[in-house]
Design a protein around this motif. Structure first.
Motif, PDB file in Angstrom:
ATOM      1  N   ASP A  20      12.421  -8.683  -6.489  1.00  0.00           N
ATOM      2  CA  ASP A  20      12.200  -8.560  -5.055  1.00  0.00           C
ATOM      3  C   ASP A  20      13.203  -7.569  -4.490  1.00  0.00           C
ATOM      4  O   ASP A  20      14.333  -7.471  -4.960  1.00  0.00           O
ATOM      5  N   ARG A  21      12.783  -6.850  -3.454  1.00  0.00           N
ATOM      6  CA  ARG A  21      13.640  -5.837  -2.867  1.00  0.00           C
ATOM      7  C   ARG A  21      14.985  -6.421  -2.450  1.00  0.00           C
ATOM      8  O   ARG A  21      16.012  -5.792  -2.610  1.00  0.00           O
TER       9      ARG A  21
ATOM     10  N   GLY B 122       7.305   0.584 -12.459  1.00  0.00           N
ATOM     11  CA  GLY B 122       6.197   1.228 -11.752  1.00  0.00           C
ATOM     12  C   GLY B 122       6.480   2.691 -11.493  1.00  0.00           C
ATOM     13  O   GLY B 122       5.624   3.557 -11.693  1.00  0.00           O
TER      14      GLY B 122
ATOM     15  N   GLY C 160      10.089  -0.348  -1.144  1.00  0.00           N
ATOM     16  CA  GLY C 160       9.434  -1.574  -1.554  1.00  0.00           C
ATOM     17  C   GLY C 160       8.857  -1.398  -2.924  1.00  0.00           C
ATOM     18  O   GLY C 160       9.431  -0.738  -3.775  1.00  0.00           O
ATOM     19  N   SER C 161       7.706  -1.915  -3.113  1.00  0.00           N
ATOM     20  CA  SER C 161       7.032  -1.877  -4.394  1.00  0.00           C
ATOM     21  C   SER C 161       6.608  -0.453  -4.757  1.00  0.00           C
ATOM     22  O   SER C 161       6.288   0.360  -3.893  1.00  0.00           O
TER      23      SER C 161
ATOM     24  N   LEU D 256       3.958   0.224  -5.786  1.00  0.00           N
ATOM     25  CA  LEU D 256       2.555   0.349  -5.383  1.00  0.00           C
ATOM     26  C   LEU D 256       2.388   1.332  -4.226  1.00  0.00           C
ATOM     27  O   LEU D 256       1.297   1.858  -4.025  1.00  0.00           O
ATOM     28  N   GLU D 257       3.456   1.583  -3.492  1.00  0.00           N
ATOM     29  CA  GLU D 257       3.401   2.579  -2.420  1.00  0.00           C
ATOM     30  C   GLU D 257       3.052   3.959  -2.974  1.00  0.00           C
ATOM     31  O   GLU D 257       2.532   4.804  -2.252  1.00  0.00           O
TER      32      GLU D 257
ATOM     33  N   PHE E 188       2.261  -2.062 -11.077  1.00  0.00           N
ATOM     34  CA  PHE E 188       2.686  -3.390 -10.640  1.00  0.00           C
ATOM     35  C   PHE E 188       3.381  -4.120 -11.778  1.00  0.00           C
ATOM     36  O   PHE E 188       2.751  -4.469 -12.776  1.00  0.00           O
TER      37      PHE E 188
ATOM     38  N   PRO F  12       5.720  -7.244 -11.634  1.00  0.00           N
ATOM     39  CA  PRO F  12       6.505  -8.283 -10.955  1.00  0.00           C
ATOM     40  C   PRO F  12       7.528  -8.909 -11.904  1.00  0.00           C
ATOM     41  O   PRO F  12       7.356  -8.898 -13.122  1.00  0.00           O
TER      42      PRO F  12
END
Length: 160
Positions: free
Chosen positions: A3-4, A60, A110-111, A113-114, A137, A139
């Motif tokens: 997590d960030r 990622g 963040g992720s 995914l951006e 992704f 996690p």
């Protein structure tokens, strides 16, 4: 990536200047017209950037950098023509990675995914038919310890 709020940007900040230099060299190679020598240097830079990102557990982002590496490999093999659209897509992905890493290093971001729209465009121009968000992704699935138990009523402030 964790997590960030759990991500410690210190190791990223140690190597960020090098990552920016690698990604900037990719952009410069693409802007020079994408000749064979520039593509070989850009491929090496993309490969190095992907390795550094993996060491930082930014899987990622490493996959996104690996897409740059794969595109330059395809161009070297004659499977991808580095026309204006392809060069623009790869440049956008390299620049997007730099912006994302900058935000992450500053405690934002963040992720990975951006990065997906840029990653998807680069992969599709390289001939990939199926590109999925899951590619970026990763996690953190490690089990977390349970939170500490709250003290029982009447125990707070008691001296034994």
């Amino acid at each position: 990536m964790r997590d960030r709020k759990e991500f410690d940007p210190t190791p990223l900040n140690w190597v960020r200047a090098d990552l920016d230099a690698l990604l900037s060299s990719i952009v410069a190679g693409l802007e020079s017209g994408g000749d064979a020598a520039a593509c070989a240097a850009a491929r090496d830079a993309a490969h190095q950037a992907a390795g550094v990102l993996r060491m930082l557990n930014l899987e990622g982002a490493a996959v996104a950098a690996g897409a740059l590496d794969a595109a330059f490999a395809a161009a070297a093999d004659g499977k991808l023509e580095l026309g204006a659209d392809s060069r623009r897509a790869l440049r956008d992905l390299a620049e997007g990675l730099m912006r994302w890493l900058k935000r992450l290093a500053q405690g934002g971001g963040g992720s990975a995914l951006e990065l997906f729209p840029l990653y998807e465009r680069a992969r599709r121009l390289a001939g990939e038919e199926h590109v999925f968000e899951g590619d970026l992704f990763f996690p953190d699935l490690r089990p977390r310890p349970p939170p500490p138990a709250a003290p029982a009523a009447g125990q707070v402030g008691e001296i034994a």
